[in-house]
Design an enzyme around this catalytic site. Structure first.
Site, mmCIF file in Angstrom:
data_model
loop_
_atom_site.group_PDB
_atom_site.id
_atom_site.type_symbol
_atom_site.label_atom_id
_atom_site.label_comp_id
_atom_site.label_asym_id
_atom_site.label_seq_id
_atom_site.Cartn_x
_atom_site.Cartn_y
_atom_site.Cartn_z
ATOM 1 N N HIS A 122 0.815 -1.310 -0.163
ATOM 2 C CA HIS A 122 0.061 0.041 0.131
ATOM 3 C C HIS A 122 0.822 1.314 -0.109
ATOM 4 O O HIS A 122 1.940 1.392 0.723
ATOM 5 C CB HIS A 122 -0.805 -0.191 1.071
ATOM 6 C CG HIS A 122 -0.240 0.021 2.630
ATOM 7 N ND1 HIS A 122 0.092 1.093 3.142
ATOM 8 C CD2 HIS A 122 0.086 -1.052 3.094
ATOM 9 C CE1 HIS A 122 0.877 0.620 4.044
ATOM 10 N NE2 HIS A 122 0.671 -0.737 4.602
ATOM 11 N N ASP A 123 0.314 2.305 -0.817
ATOM 12 C CA ASP A 123 0.981 3.690 -0.871
ATOM 13 C C ASP A 123 2.372 3.727 -1.451
ATOM 14 O O ASP A 123 3.160 4.714 -1.408
ATOM 15 C CB ASP A 123 0.958 4.109 0.483
ATOM 16 C CG ASP A 123 -0.396 4.090 1.119
ATOM 17 O OD1 ASP A 123 -1.456 4.844 0.580
ATOM 18 O OD2 ASP A 123 -0.591 3.688 2.010
ATOM 19 N N GLY A 140 4.929 -0.912 2.781
ATOM 20 C CA GLY A 140 4.263 0.222 2.496
ATOM 21 C C GLY A 140 5.040 1.572 2.653
ATOM 22 O O GLY A 140 5.954 1.776 3.095
#
Length: 261
Positions: A122-123, A140
């Site tokens: 994520h991200d 992340g």
């Protein structure tokens, strides 16, 4: 041209399928997915969430693209995964959507190669022409700049930045930022020099390579702290490549740096 969709594929209402797409057997495409022109999903591919895949990207069997983050703080907020053009996403690759706390978007650039079993968390912000070798993983919030290679079975810690043109050796854990064009190897990730092979392959002038090697030695052995050496180097250099390294070191980061021995 029209798209070619195998009868066993499941495409939920609302999905947008670009011209010339090839969707193989037993693929599952969610209602908020956007596939650009000429995207190929080989077979048994899952694309879900608020996911965009750019023109000419090929996704191989059993990849799962756009699922929710592996983050216990995620509470179901609407976040996205944006993948650029002409990527090759091999078998069993996973790429997750972003989180609200990380900006809401996981982003992958153009012309990347993501070999079997890789993970993009994520991200993460992944640049162009990046190669993740088999079973490597980005945690992340990582920032991976253009032309980076991450070796097989390697892991990159959350929030780490890896500068443009760097190379990470196989079976390496990277816990701190890596300067542009750096060479990192050893199990606990040591900055062991410059990616000279990559620089030569890209046709970087000998004068710039010489300047970068001198800069690396100054960062390794000069007076003062690592940051003080970088600032002094920025005042003295005339090489755009060296200035790129300086700007990277002086930029914002949540991690410290791998420093030259």
């Amino acid at each position: 041209m029209t798209s070619h969709i195998h009868p066993s594929a499941v495409i939920e209402d609302g999905a947008q399928i670009g011209i010339g797409c090839e969707i193989g057997p037993f693929c599952h495409i969610g209602p908020n997915v956007v596939l650009g022109p000429d995207v190929t999903l080989k077979s048994h591919v899952v694309v879900t969430g608020q996911t965009e895949i750019g023109e000419g990207t090929v996704v191989f069997p059993f990849a799962v693209i756009g699922e929710i983050p592996q983050d216990l703080k995620f509470k179901g907020e609407e976040t996205r995964l944006v993948i650029g053009k002409r990527n090759r996403i091999r078998e069993h690759v996973t790429m997750n959507a972003g989180t609200e706390g990380g900006g809401g978007v996981t982003r992958v650039g153009d012309d990347g190669l993501f070999m079997a079993g890789c993970h993009v968390a994520h991200d993460a912000q992944v640049g162009d022409r990046v190669i993740l070798v088999n079973n490597s993983a980005l945690a992340g919030h990582c920032v991976i700049e253009d032309d980076v290679i991450v070796g097989g079975l390697s892991g990159v810690h959350q929030w780490v930045r890896i500068g443009r043109g760097a190379i990470i050796g196989a079976v390496t854990m990277v816990t701190n930022d890596v300067i542009p064009y750096g060479l990192v190897q050893a199990p606990r990730g040591e900055l062991d020099g410059l990616n000279l092979v990559g620089l030569k392959r890209r046709g970087v002038a000998r004068s710039d390579i010489t300047a970068m090697r001198a800069a690396f030695q100054m960062l390794a052995q000069g007076e003062g702290s690592f940051m003080e050496r970088a600032k002094r180097l920025g005042d003295e250099t005339e090489s755009a490549y060296v200035q790129e390294i300086v700007d990277f070191i002086l930029g914002d980061s949540d991690r410290s740096f791998l420093t030259p021995k």
